[in-house]
Scaffold this active site. Structure first.
Site, short mmCIF file in Angstrom:
data_model
loop_
_atom_site.label_atom_id
_atom_site.label_comp_id
_atom_site.label_asym_id
_atom_site.label_seq_id
_atom_site.Cartn_x
_atom_site.Cartn_y
_atom_site.Cartn_z
N ASP A 48 0.81 -1.22 0.00
CA ASP A 48 0.00 0.00 0.00
C ASP A 48 0.85 1.27 0.00
O ASP A 48 0.43 2.31 0.52
CB ASP A 48 -0.96 0.02 1.21
CG ASP A 48 -1.93 -1.14 1.20
OD1 ASP A 48 -2.27 -1.62 0.11
OD2 ASP A 48 -2.36 -1.56 2.29
N GLU A 49 2.03 1.20 -0.59
CA GLU A 49 2.94 2.35 -0.62
C GLU A 49 3.19 2.84 -2.04
O GLU A 49 3.98 3.78 -2.23
CB GLU A 49 4.28 1.98 0.03
CG GLU A 49 4.22 1.70 1.52
CD GLU A 49 4.17 2.96 2.36
OE1 GLU A 49 4.26 4.06 1.79
OE2 GLU A 49 4.02 2.85 3.58
#
Length: 284
Positions: A227-228
């Site tokens: 999720d980066e």
């Protein structure tokens, strides 16, 4: 009739880039229909998207000679015929709302693409109401100790079908660092949270526990860091203390659908350029 092409590029900023590009198109009698550009002052990089019309017989010569121009400016570039559909593979798990929405928009012509397949870690019966007839479906279960084997099968499918983009339409499996690296820049995920807040598998419950007043969804490129990845599109909706975690999940489904569709629409039309950990999105 001439064909329409889209040229995208990025390079270190310097004087003369626009003149060189437009002059090169003019040399081959290309007619510019749309042009957008952006200079990132922080990184001193230049980004450009140009749509032009050209007699199809001239495109090979234009492409070959543009390669020399691009080398001189240190460009990363792409030149594509807009009439050739992009090849996209859709991955989903138990929740099918994003998959259903993408398929609907594809069927009505809103998302012009060739679907190379639907892949899931759940059997085909999970999607019996989605009308998958005619779309290749691949059931690749993830079992303990066999994740590496499953991902090898998935990668083989991606490569053998000529897939250009992989869409994680609520595919609730974390890709390994190896696979995420292999798919860098060509895999979009929809995360059910307004990143960078509330990462992980249960963001709506985490948001409810914090009493948030806005929830959202984020479409981003995947990276090895969960999720980066570079963010493409986001949206939010106001909620209140009356809303339960289940209410947030219900509200969130609508946000997820429209955010993923918009991100996919941008990608299909060559509107997204990577800028390190960020993106440049040339919206309409």
């Amino acid at each position: 009739m001439p064909s329409h092409y889209v040229l995208t590029l990025s390079c270190p900023d310097r004087p003369g880039i626009v003149n060189a590009v437009t002059g090169h198109l003019l040399r081959f009698e290309g007619n510019i229909l749309d042009a957008q550009q952006y200079n990132d002052l922080e990184t001193d990089r230049f980004f450009m998207r140009t749509v032009f019309a050209l007699e199809s017989g001239a495109i090979d010569a234009l492409r070959d000679t543009f390669a020399t121009l691009a080398d001189g400016f240190g460009m990363r570039w792409s030149l594509r015929d807009r009439d050739v559909p992009r090849r996209v593979m859709l991955l989903a798990s138990k929740f099918d709302h994003c998959l259903a929405d993408v398929l609907y928009r594809w069927r009505i012509g809103e998302l012009p693409m060739d679907i190379t397949g639907v892949v899931s870690n759940h059997p085909r019966e999970t999607y019996q109401y989605l009308g998958l007839d005619g779309i290749p479906f691949h059931y690749l279960p993830v079992t303990k100790g066999r994740k590496q084997e499953q991902e090898a099968q998935l990668l083989a499918l991606i490569e053998s079908t000529g897939t250009e983009l992989v869409v994680l339409a609520r595919y609730m499996q974390v890709l390994s660092e190896s696979l995420a690296t292999r798919l860098a820049g060509r895999c979009i995920n929809i995360h059910h949270s307004f990143l960078p807040g509330f990462k992980g598998a249960r963001p709506y419950h985490a948001a409810h526990a914090r009493g948030v007043k806005l929830i959202g969804a984020t479409a981003h490129f995947i990276t090895a860091d969960l999720d980066e990845g570079p963010i493409i599109e986001q949206d939010t909706q106001r909620v209140s203390h009356h809303d339960t975690p289940q209410d947030l999940i219900r509200i969130g489904r609508d946000i997820e659908r429209r955010v993923l569709a918009q991100a996919l629409r941008y990608w299909l039309d060559d509107r997204i350029l990577l800028n390190g950990h960020r993106t440049v999105v040339f919206a309409v």
